[in-house]
Design a protein around this motif. Structure first.
Motif, PDB file in Angstrom:
ATOM      1  N   CYS A  14       1.006  -1.071  -0.095  1.00  0.00           N
ATOM      2  CA  CYS A  14       0.074   0.132  -0.067  1.00  0.00           C
ATOM      3  C   CYS A  14       1.035   1.307   0.040  1.00  0.00           C
ATOM      4  O   CYS A  14       1.399   1.501   0.990  1.00  0.00           O
ATOM      5  N   GLY A  15       1.117   2.051  -1.156  1.00  0.00           N
ATOM      6  CA  GLY A  15       1.771   2.953  -1.367  1.00  0.00           C
ATOM      7  C   GLY A  15       2.699   2.943  -2.279  1.00  0.00           C
ATOM      8  O   GLY A  15       3.600   1.944  -2.354  1.00  0.00           O
ATOM      9  N   GLY A  16       2.751   3.900  -3.140  1.00  0.00           N
ATOM     10  CA  GLY A  16       3.913   3.939  -4.393  1.00  0.00           C
ATOM     11  C   GLY A  16       4.706   5.035  -4.482  1.00  0.00           C
ATOM     12  O   GLY A  16       5.002   5.681  -5.555  1.00  0.00           O
ATOM     13  N   GLY A  17       5.295   5.158  -3.148  1.00  0.00           N
ATOM     14  CA  GLY A  17       6.280   6.287  -2.900  1.00  0.00           C
ATOM     15  C   GLY A  17       7.549   5.429  -3.158  1.00  0.00           C
ATOM     16  O   GLY A  17       7.584   4.404  -3.267  1.00  0.00           O
ATOM     17  N   ILE A  18       8.695   6.210  -2.756  1.00  0.00           N
ATOM     18  CA  ILE A  18      10.028   5.605  -2.759  1.00  0.00           C
ATOM     19  C   ILE A  18       9.974   4.442  -2.080  1.00  0.00           C
ATOM     20  O   ILE A  18      10.644   3.197  -2.453  1.00  0.00           O
ATOM     21  N   ILE A 200       1.679  -4.651   3.169  1.00  0.00           N
ATOM     22  CA  ILE A 200       2.657  -3.951   3.705  1.00  0.00           C
ATOM     23  C   ILE A 200       2.055  -2.337   3.622  1.00  0.00           C
ATOM     24  O   ILE A 200       1.826  -1.917   2.499  1.00  0.00           O
ATOM     25  N   ILE A 201       2.026  -1.905   4.814  1.00  0.00           N
ATOM     26  CA  ILE A 201       1.728  -0.162   4.715  1.00  0.00           C
ATOM     27  C   ILE A 201       3.022   0.474   4.518  1.00  0.00           C
ATOM     28  O   ILE A 201       3.874   0.527   5.470  1.00  0.00           O
ATOM     29  N   GLY A 208      -0.682   6.971   8.936  1.00  0.00           N
ATOM     30  CA  GLY A 208      -1.729   7.072   9.855  1.00  0.00           C
ATOM     31  C   GLY A 208      -2.989   6.751   9.829  1.00  0.00           C
ATOM     32  O   GLY A 208      -3.883   6.652  10.726  1.00  0.00           O
ATOM     33  N   LEU A 209      -3.454   7.229   8.543  1.00  0.00           N
ATOM     34  CA  LEU A 209      -5.062   7.038   8.274  1.00  0.00           C
ATOM     35  C   LEU A 209      -5.316   5.363   8.499  1.00  0.00           C
ATOM     36  O   LEU A 209      -6.584   5.243   8.520  1.00  0.00           O
ATOM     37  N   MET A 338       4.690  -2.973   8.338  1.00  0.00           N
ATOM     38  CA  MET A 338       4.811  -1.631   8.041  1.00  0.00           C
ATOM     39  C   MET A 338       6.389  -1.221   7.605  1.00  0.00           C
ATOM     40  O   MET A 338       7.267  -1.488   7.965  1.00  0.00           O
ATOM     41  N   ALA A 339       6.414   0.001   6.744  1.00  0.00           N
ATOM     42  CA  ALA A 339       7.586   0.661   6.423  1.00  0.00           C
ATOM     43  C   ALA A 339       7.355   2.240   6.102  1.00  0.00           C
ATOM     44  O   ALA A 339       6.881   2.389   4.919  1.00  0.00           O
TER      45      ALA A 339
END
Length: 381
Positions: A14-18, A200-201, A208-209, A338-339
């Motif tokens: 979950c999340g397409g940042g670096i 994976i968050i 935080g959401l 989490m990361a």
């Protein structure tokens, strides 16, 4: 959860940042048989990962809990640059770095100037000193870097899904709760539930959401950073500058990074501001941008005062309550990880985070990095 007899293991990031993209890259590299889905609300590197300065430092976190991850990741960046033709693919290069003290106040004290740069105004420079050289500091273009790794992960079978994660679903087995999938909504995805084996968050400041979906509050918030990209009227030397600047009214700490494409990146410090729910709603504040442009023009009147503005931008970096990243297993729920929370060092620390997370998922523990001090359990409330 997928059937291990008929389907490959499915990991949802979950999340397409670096950080999320680095995890996908190393997972795909280590085990191409795994199904990897990166879910991103807007676009790859659409927030801080796309507007950051891309400065890398080997030893600036020495003496802190992030010393090991920073040093390992600095080396990984160098290794990746060699493997992926970083100078061409995403503007990677090593460079010298200076600490600069400048003030517009009249001073009777003689300047203690070290290295001199002809593009800085000598009338306001009080001191310069070397804080890094080509062996300890480097830079890259974070948007290009993140997209390069995402495309390589996709080439190895990973999938990018542009949609919004709305929650997780679990099942209980022998008094243990385990992830069974994620709920999503979005115009480009009709699927409402995506079954998977691991989640994976890696949602940066938006991690935080997930607090409303989980038993514990996730202690990560966002801090805003403004930046401006300028095209100087004449070329400047390849030196990253960390400036203590006094304009006669207040002090600030701008950072100035010349880039290989001839532009100059200028950013300010962290600001407290509410985090928009959607990255597309992040807009730079005019006064903050004007302040950065004014500082640039005062520091370098011949090169930056009349520079062309290429882009005005701002982003939110993820900050944990103790300023240490959360990397590892979420307590009490099997196969949830989490990361996040890397603050201003996310670009630097992402590769080591990605490699460690890939090892944790595939081997049960990280062999490249000791994750004990990053365990999310320390900050879940």
């Amino acid at each position: 959860m997928t059937d291990p007899l008929t389907q490959p293991r499915h990991v949802v990031i979950c999340g397409g940042g670096i950080v999320g993209v680095c995890i996908a890259y190393f997972l795909a590299e280590k085990d191409p048989s795994i199904r990897i889905t990166v879910i991103e609300r807007t676009a790859v590197a659409c927030a801080a990962s796309g507007v950051a300065g891309g400065f890398l430092a080997c030893n600036w976190c020495d003496g802190t809990p992030t010393e090991e991850i920073s040093r390992k990741s600095f080396q990984l960046h160098a290794d990746l640059a060699r493997e992926l033709n970083g100078p061409t693919s995403y503007d990677y290069r090593c460079l010298d770095t200076l600490a600069v003290t400048a003030s517009t106040r009249p001073s009777s004290s003689p300047a203690n100037v070290g290295p001199k740069l002809d593009w800085l105004d000598p009338e306001i420079i009080l001191q310069t000193s070397v804080s890094g050289d080509k062996t300890t500091t480097a830079q890259l273009h974070p948007l290009k870097f993140t997209n390069t790794l995402m495309q390589l992960a996709i080439a190895r079978g990973a999938e990018l899904m542009i949609t919004t994660v709305d929650g997780f679903e679990f099942h209980d087995n022998d008094d243990r709760r385990q992830v069974r999938g994620v709920r999503v909504t979005g115009q480009t995805c009709n699927t409402e539930f995506i079954p998977c084996d691991d989640v994976i968050i890696a949602m940066g400041p938006w991690s935080g959401l997930t607090s409303s979906w989980l038993p514990h509050r996730v202690a990560v918030s966002g801090s805003r950073v403004h930046s401006v990209i300028l095209k100087p009227t004449a070329p400047v030397s390849v030196h990253a500058l960390f400036v203590l600047f006094d304009d006669g009214k207040k002090e600030s700490e701008p950072e100035v990074y010349p880039r290989p494409d001839g532009t100059v990146f200028v950013c300010g410090g962290l600001e407290t501001h509410s985090l928009p729910a959607d990255p597309r709603h992040i807009k730079p504040v005019k006064d903050s941008i004007l302040h950065l442009r004014d500082i640039a023009g005062i520091l370098s009147p011949k090169h930056l005062r009349d520079a062309t503005v290429v882009r005005e931008q701002c982003g939110f970096v993820p900050v944990s309550y103790d300023s240490i990243p959360l990397i590892g297993k979420y307590p009490g729920i099997d196969r949830l990880y989490m990361a996040t929370g890397h603050s201003v060092w996310g670009i630097l620390q992402a590769p080591a985070t990605g490699l460690a997370m890939a090892e944790l998922l595939l081997e049960g523990n990280s062999t490249s990095l000791d994750l004990k001090q990053f365990e999310p359990s320390r900050l879940l409330m």
